[in-house]
Each structure stands twice: as C-alpha cells, then as structure tokens.
Design a protein around this motif. Structure first.
Motif, short mmCIF file in Angstrom:
data_model
loop_
_atom_site.label_atom_id
_atom_site.label_comp_id
_atom_site.label_asym_id
_atom_site.label_seq_id
_atom_site.Cartn_x
_atom_site.Cartn_y
_atom_site.Cartn_z
N THR A 70 5.81 -6.75 7.97
CA THR A 70 4.98 -5.70 8.73
C THR A 70 5.20 -4.24 8.04
OG1 THR A 70 5.02 -7.29 10.56
CG2 THR A 70 4.63 -4.93 11.10
N ARG A 73 3.72 -3.59 4.76
CA ARG A 73 2.24 -3.43 5.00
C ARG A 73 1.75 -1.95 5.66
NH1 ARG A 73 1.58 -6.01 0.85
NH2 ARG A 73 1.11 -8.34 0.96
N HIS A 74 2.79 -1.57 6.34
CA HIS A 74 2.51 -0.39 6.88
C HIS A 74 2.54 1.04 5.93
CE1 HIS A 74 2.94 -1.63 11.28
NE2 HIS A 74 1.79 -2.00 10.79
N ARG A 75 3.32 0.63 4.80
CA ARG A 75 3.51 1.85 3.96
C ARG A 75 2.36 2.04 2.97
NH1 ARG A 75 6.60 1.85 -0.91
NH2 ARG A 75 7.19 3.96 -1.49
N GLN A 76 1.86 2.80 2.61
CA GLN A 76 0.60 3.15 1.70
C GLN A 76 0.89 2.68 0.26
OE1 GLN A 76 -2.49 3.95 2.62
NE2 GLN A 76 -3.10 3.65 0.39
N ARG A 77 2.14 2.81 -0.30
CA ARG A 77 2.40 2.82 -1.73
C ARG A 77 2.59 1.17 -1.98
NH1 ARG A 77 7.34 5.28 -5.10
NH2 ARG A 77 7.20 4.05 -6.91
N SER A 78 3.10 0.42 -0.97
CA SER A 78 3.21 -1.28 -0.91
C SER A 78 2.24 -2.05 -0.18
CB SER A 78 4.69 -1.31 -0.51
OG SER A 78 5.03 -1.15 0.72
N ARG A 79 1.27 -1.35 0.17
CA ARG A 79 0.24 -2.36 1.36
C ARG A 79 -0.36 -3.27 0.48
NH1 ARG A 79 -4.07 1.46 4.20
NH2 ARG A 79 -2.14 1.66 5.31
N ASP A 80 -0.68 -3.18 -0.77
CA ASP A 80 -1.36 -4.36 -1.50
C ASP A 80 -0.35 -5.09 -2.28
OD1 ASP A 80 -3.72 -3.37 -0.52
OD2 ASP A 80 -3.98 -2.02 -2.11
N GLY A 103 -0.65 -10.76 5.54
CA GLY A 103 -0.89 -10.72 4.21
C GLY A 103 -0.28 -11.15 3.25
#
Length: 697
Positions: A70, A73-80, A103
């Motif tokens: 969770t 996924r909330h962090r922009q750099r590691s979202r994907d 995800g």
C-alpha cells in the motif's frame, strides 16, 4: 562499448533463510539483488533506488506485505513497480484477491518452483530494461529539442548583440572616463580611445602606435621603462603610478593598469590597459598625510608638554621637600634653644636631605649626558657578584628601617666575569634595589639572585649579540605595589611615572629606571620588567654578556673605596691656597682644612690666586673651574707655563660642580692632578690632599 548497469531486484522477507534461497534462484540473472528483512527497510531501499521487480513476503511482523505494498503504491516513483507476493497460505483466496487488489502482478505460493520464479522475474527484468531504454530515448529527444530551442534563442540574441555592439563600443570608447589602450603581443599600441589621447596630451590625429611611455615625466621615465619591460616579459598584471608631463601644470599623476588579452580559445592576443588621471587623489592624499603629520606632531607636542609640566611639578616637589627640612632645621639651630639630642637629630636630618638633593642632581646630570650621547664608561674586567654585594650592603639600612627582608644568593655565587664600568654597574644595581625597597611595604621581601644563562631565547628582548658565550643574569624581585600591564611598556621611559599626581605615595623624578636602561644598554646588556599586576610585586631582570675566563685580565677595582679615617691634624703646617669665587664654599673649605692643621690662604678670583701663588710657595692648590673673568683651566695653564719653579710644579686639585667624566678628563689634561666633583665629602677631600701631596695620614 560500455556495458549497461545491472537492474535492481528487491527481495523482502523476514526470514533470512528465505532470502538466501531467493538469492540462489535468481543469482544467474545478473541482477543486483537487494535484500531486506522488514517492510521499513524495504521502504528505505525504495527511497534510494529504482527496482525492476519487488518480491514481497506477505506474512511479516510489525508491517505485513500488504501494508508495505500500500505504501509503495502511494509513492509516485514506485507506483508502477511490479510486485510479486510470496506466501505460504496456499488455501486462502482472500489473501490472493487482496494482493491483486493492491496492484500485485503475481501471487506465488511457497514453496516456490525455482523455474517458474526465474522465468517470471526474467520477464519483468526485460520489461524494465525496455522501459528504461524508451524513457532514456524520450529524455534525449526532449533534451535535443530544448537544446535546439536554446541555440535558436542564442543565435537570435547574438544577432541582436552584433547589431548593437559596434554602437555600444563606440559610445563606451568615446565616453569612458578612463583612457583605454590595446597593444599587440609585442607591446605596441594598436588602439587608443579619446580619453587616452587627452591624458597623454595627444589629439584625435595621434597615431595609435604611440605608447603611454612617451608622456611619462623624465624623472619617472627610467622606472616606467624597466617595469613595463619586466611586465611584457613575465605577463603578470601591471599596476603602477607615474607622473606625466602636462601643458597646464608642472605634471599630473597617472595610474597605469594592464592585463593580458586572451581569446575564448585561450589564444594570446596582446595587452589591454587603462590610463587614469589620479592627480586630485594624490593631492588629497598629500593634504591628508600633512594633516595626519600635523595632528601627530601636535599630539606628540602636547604629550611632551604634559610630561614636561608633570616632571617640572615633580622636580619642584622633590627639590623643595628636602629644602623645607634643611631650612627649617637650620633656622631652629640658629635659635640655639635645642638640647644636644635635638641638635644631633637636626644635623642628621639636614645631611640626609642634602644627600637626597645631591642624588636628584646627579640623576638629572646623568640623563642630560645620556640625551646628548656624552655618557662615557671606564670598562674593565669585573666580578658582577662583588658589585651586587657592594650595592646590597649600601641599601641594607633602608631595608632594615622598613623591616624588609633582603634575600640573596651572592655568597653561593662563583665569580661572574663581565666587562664594564664598576661605578655605573653599581649604580644600576643600587637603583633597582632602592626602587624595590621604596615600593615594597613594611615587612615585605626583596630577593636578589645571580645566575648564568646560556641565551635569552625566552626573554622579551631583541636577539642577543652572537659573540656572547653566555649571560650573567641578575634578578631583583619584590613583594611591592606591582606594575599595571598598560604601564609596563613605558617603565623605562624618561620623565614617566605611573603616578605623577599630588596624591602619589612615593617620591622620585622617574629618572632612575631610564638611567638603568641606558647604562645596561651601553654595556651590551638587556633589562626588562615583569609584573603579574598591581599589588603582586615586580621582577627586574638584567642580563650582561659574560666574557671567556681566558680573556679576562685580573680586575683592578675602580669602585670608590670608603676612605679610611684621617688622623686629627693630619695636615699640620701644610700651606694650601684655595681659589674659589663662591664665598660659602671658600669659607667651608678653609675651615675644614684649617681644622686639620693646614695653613690656608684664599683667593676669590683667578687673578688674585695667580698673584698670591707668585708671591708665596704653597704646598697645594685647590681651584674652582667656573669663575668670572678667568676660569680654572686658564689659571692652571698660566701656572704651568708662566710661573717659575717650584710654583709651576705645584700639585693642584680641581674642585668643581662640573661632575661629568669628560670634565674629569679635561681637568687632568689641563694640568690638574685630581678632579673632585661638588659636593665634596670631607674625608674624600682630606684623603685626596694627602695622596696628591704624598703625605702620610
């Protein structure tokens, strides 16, 4: 071609053995395997690096895999970033649905089949590499686009600047307050602006090749040529000030500055420089310097006048105080109403105060000789310990009167061979001891110590002379008033006292230490003072160069020995002629000699004395030097040259207030056998008379 960097894979499991197993399975992929045993540690790793895939255990203490996912996924750099969950709960579909909802790209059940895990991770590595390559190409295209846009903007700006640069340069050149010149690599001018031509007394038609050197004043031309030639040779920045010839005035001051002219490609093109008229600044500096000099001179004069006024006030006090006692007790003695005990006390007081006045006068005369550079020394090999012992015994009564303990090591000190004037060195030690006793309170202590030191490396003095094999060091330490730190640098100045007010506790003219400093300096020695502060005592140190023992001759003491007692009527029937213009002195000398049985004849002038000597045959002549009409030197010369024998060979003693060493030398050179300075001590006079006449006491 440079090999690409390995991709990162994050392995997260709270069991170290599981991490080792995963590392063994994935080791052949050539990836950088980053291991983490907790969710917190995994999140810290994600802050530092990007990962192709994350293998995340579900069951972990404190923070399970779902909570970690969770946060990822909330962090922009590691979202994907792809996440593969690893779990041992194979029958619980709820966990699987929850993982996919967060995800996750896959959900593997432990124990994990190595080939399946290896193939899945390999796919994500390949996808990550392709994504990275695409991202890099996109960034490169963006950078190239930005670079093209910047180049276009720069070209447009350059074109605009090129259009205005010629006009700008023309305006700068014409309106610059500084003269500007440009030279080639050999130093020949290729360009000058109008201000340069104006300062250098040229015109618009002046050839640019004419250097600023042609305008330099003839008195500065040699220096200008030499410095400019040196500059062209070494290439350092040039900055000089010279006088230029001027049509309006005698000359003008000009500042020349120059530097190397180098292109952006580091190619040396020549020199560029400026010429600035600084005449007004120079005039202002000269005026300011004159004002500063005048202020300093005025301040120095004010200080000197203040010190002179203070010294005169102190001198008046020091002279009048003993006079008060002398005149007062003299008046009481004339009244003849005193008992014998009071008469003895009065005479003792008069004598003590007269000696004080004598010392003041001698100090003033010493300083006068020092100022005029006339103080002379009679130097010979001496024992400093013996000199210190003599001075110590002289001041002992003064110390005992104040119950001051005198402590010394002179009895344990071997002979310290120095070369110097015995009387003057005794004066140095006496002055320092007297000073210490004066400023030490009742029941205090004064120490006198003699030692030998190899050098003065730790002393606050100038470097010692190289020829000295060592130094005899004399230290006088007291427990007295001490010296304030701000006054220590002035302790040896003439006419300077720490307290010159009317409320000062101690007397004196402030000359003793100045005399000490000069005498020690004349002996090639050093003297300095140390004090922790007020009421903490003072230490004076004198260092005198020792002489090698083999070079020292046997000393012949020049200290003035205490005269032995003279027998009553030792001058019985001796005929003595006294020539003295001062009535009181003449009568005093006559009474003293007559009391010893001498037959005394007196004369008030040199002419009268010459007539008496021609008519009689006295055994001795006592003669003053400073007399009206004819002085003592002229009288003795006439006696030696004009009178017949035996009067021409009469023994003669000069008794004079001229007490300098040069006066003694002059008296002996003119024909006197002895020189006695006033005031004359009775026993010294009688001993001298007996010695000159060859009479046995």
């Amino acid at each position: 071609m440079q090999s690409e960097s390995p991709v990162n894979i994050l392995l997260v499991d709270d069991q170290p053995e599981n991490l080792v197993a995963l590392e063994a399975i994935l080791g052949d992929l050539g990836a950088n395997l980053v291991k983490s045993t907790s969710g917190e540690e995994a999140l810290r790793c994600l802050l530092q690096d990007d990962f192709a895939v994350i293998l995340l255990d579900v069951q972990m203490p404190q923070m399970d895999g779902f909570e970690v996912a969770t946060l990822i996924r909330h962090r922009q750099r590691s979202r994907d970033t792809p996440i593969i969950f690893l779990t041992a709960f194979s029958s619980n579909e709820q966990f699987m649905f929850k993982g996919y909802a967060l995800g996750a790209v896959d959900y593997l059940i432990k124990p994990i089949a190595p080939n399946i895990l290896l193939s899945k991770v390999a796919i994500f590595i390949e996808l990550f590499k392709k994504s990275e390559a695409l991202r890099q190409k996109t960034e490169m295209l963006q950078q190239q686009t930005q670079a093209l846009q910047q180049q276009a903007a720069q070209l447009e700006a350059i074109n605009t600047e090129l259009q205005t640069s010629e006009e700008r340069f023309r305006l700068l050149s014409a309106c610059s307050p500084l003269g500007v010149f440009v030279t080639d690599t050999e130093g020949y001018c290729v360009y000058t602006n109008p201000r340069f031509q104006s300062i250098c007394c040229g015109s618009a038609e002046t050839q640019p090749q004419q250097s600023w050197l042609v305008s330099v004043h003839p008195d500065d031309l040699a220096v200008a040529h030499s410095t400019w030639a040196a500059y062209l040779e070494d290439g350092q920045d040039y900055s000089q000030e010279f006088r230029f010839q001027s049509e309006e005035t005698a000359h003008r001051w000009v500042s020349i500055r120059s530097a190397r002219l180098v292109s952006e490609q580091k190619q040396f093109l020549g020199y560029v420089g400026t010429v600035e008229d600084i005449t007004e600044r120079k005039l202002a500096e000269a005026a300011s310097a004159q004002v500063i000099r005048e202020q300093a001179a005025r301040q120095e004069a004010e200080t000197a006048n203040r010190m002179k006024d203070e010294f005169i006030a102190v001198l008046s006090h020091e002279l009048r105080t003993p006079l008060n006692s002398i005149l007062g007790w003299s008046h009481l003695l004339r009244s003849r109403n005193l008992d014998p005990q009071k008469i003895d006390y009065a005479i003792s007081t008069i004598e003590r105060n007269a000696i004080t006045q004598k010392q003041l006068i001698e100090d003033i005369l010493d300083v006068s000789q020092i100022v005029r550079g006339k103080l002379q020394l009679h130097c010979q090999p001496l024992d400093l310990a013996a000199i210190a012992q003599t001075a110590l015994e002289t001041v002992r009564p003064s110390a005992e009167a104040k119950a001051i303990a005198l402590v010394d090591n002179l009895q344990d000190t071997a002979r310290l061979e120095i070369v110097g004037d015995a009387l003057r060195l005794q004066q140095v030690v006496w002055n320092l001891l007297t000073n210490a006793i004066k400023f030490t309170p009742q029941q205090g202590r004064v120490d006198l110590h003699l030692t030998v030191v190899a050098d003065l490396a730790h002393a606050p003095v100038s470097p010692p002379p190289p020829y000295a094999p060592g130094y005899a060091q004399l230290q006088i330490r007291d427990t007295g008033m001490g010296i304030a730190a701000d006054f220590l640098p002035h302790i040896f100045d003439r006419f300077r006292q720490a307290d010159s007010s009317t409320t000062r506790a101690q007397g004196g003219l402030g000359l003793g230490l100045a005399i000490v400093y000069h005498l020690v300096e004349q002996h090639q020695g050093y003297v300095w003072a140390d004090s922790p502060g007020p009421n903490q005592g003072t230490t004076f140190t004198v260092a005198l160069p020792l002489v090698p023992v083999t070079a020292a001759a046997a000393p012949s003491s020049s200290l003035r020995d205490n005269p032995v007692g003279v027998a009553p009527r030792a001058l019985a029937d001796m005929s003595i002629l006294i020539v003295e213009d001062d009535t009181d002195t003449r009568e005093y000398l006559a009474f003293l000699l007559q009391s010893q049985g001498a037959i005394v004849t007196t004369a008030a002038t040199a002419e009268e004395g010459l007539e008496l000597l021609g008519a009689t045959q006295p055994a001795l002549l006592l003669c003053d030097i400073s007399m009206p009409d004819m002085d003592g030197y002229t009288l003795i010369q006439k006696i030696r040259a004009e009178l017949p024998a035996p009067q021409a060979q009469i023994p003669a003693i000069a008794i004079t207030a001229h007490a300098r060493l040069s006066d003694q030398t002059e008296a002996l050179a003119n024909g006197f056998q002895q020189h006695l300075p006033k005031p004359v001590e009775p026993e010294v006079l009688l001993q001298t008379v007996l010695r000159v006449t060859g009479t046995t006491a």
